[in-house]
Design a protein around this motif. Sequence first.
Motif, short mmCIF file in Angstrom:
data_model
loop_
_atom_site.label_atom_id
_atom_site.label_comp_id
_atom_site.label_asym_id
_atom_site.label_seq_id
_atom_site.Cartn_x
_atom_site.Cartn_y
_atom_site.Cartn_z
N TYR A 149 0.79 -1.23 0.00
CA TYR A 149 0.00 0.00 0.00
C TYR A 149 0.82 1.28 0.00
O TYR A 149 0.36 2.31 -0.46
CB TYR A 149 -0.93 0.04 1.21
N LYS A 152 -0.18 1.69 -6.02
CA LYS A 152 -1.28 1.23 -6.87
C LYS A 152 -2.25 0.30 -6.13
O LYS A 152 -3.46 0.39 -6.30
CB LYS A 152 -0.69 0.51 -8.08
N HIS A 153 -1.72 -0.60 -5.29
CA HIS A 153 -2.58 -1.54 -4.56
C HIS A 153 -3.56 -0.79 -3.64
O HIS A 153 -4.69 -1.20 -3.48
CB HIS A 153 -1.75 -2.51 -3.73
N LYS A 163 -3.48 9.41 -10.80
CA LYS A 163 -4.07 8.12 -11.19
C LYS A 163 -4.83 7.47 -10.05
O LYS A 163 -5.60 6.54 -10.26
CB LYS A 163 -2.97 7.16 -11.66
N SER A 184 -4.75 2.18 -4.20
CA SER A 184 -5.74 2.77 -5.09
C SER A 184 -6.84 1.77 -5.41
O SER A 184 -8.02 2.09 -5.39
CB SER A 184 -5.07 3.25 -6.38
N ARG A 185 -6.42 0.54 -5.67
CA ARG A 185 -7.37 -0.52 -6.02
C ARG A 185 -8.27 -0.88 -4.84
O ARG A 185 -9.46 -1.10 -5.00
CB ARG A 185 -6.59 -1.75 -6.50
N ASP A 186 -7.70 -0.92 -3.61
CA ASP A 186 -8.43 -1.40 -2.44
C ASP A 186 -8.98 -0.30 -1.54
O ASP A 186 -9.59 -0.59 -0.51
CB ASP A 186 -7.51 -2.28 -1.58
#
Length: 131
Positions: free
Chosen positions: A37, A96-97, A59, A99-101
């Motif tokens: 994270y 990025k992780h 992003k 952002s996804r979660d």
Amino acid sequence: METNGLKGNFFKKYERLKLRKDFKRLYETGKSIQVPYFVIIYLKNGFEYSRFGFSVRKKFGKAVRRNRLKRWMREVIRTNKYVIPKGYDYLIIARKHLSRDFEKITYQHFKEELLKLFARIDDEENNIGVN
């Protein structure tokens, strides 16, 4: 309004990284530690207090989402200053992780993940030269 219970629990201006040269110095000479994270880049600053900077890419999402993340990061720092090693500059970068979660995780889980990183930094700095 009485604030005796909150004394020392504020995020003061001098505890923030704002200057480009400070960010540049961190990127060039700082050490980093990462988990899915976050990435934290840190470097001794020569002060008796720590300074913090936050980085969230566009992003990550729209401004509302990015600002919520930065508010969460500042709140974790503000309420847990006593746990975080003093005398360092820190740059906390969202990955990025996260952002996804981000919509799935709770503030409590977020806080635990970030504080684990600071504990690792403390362990690494205190165990330098120990075999």
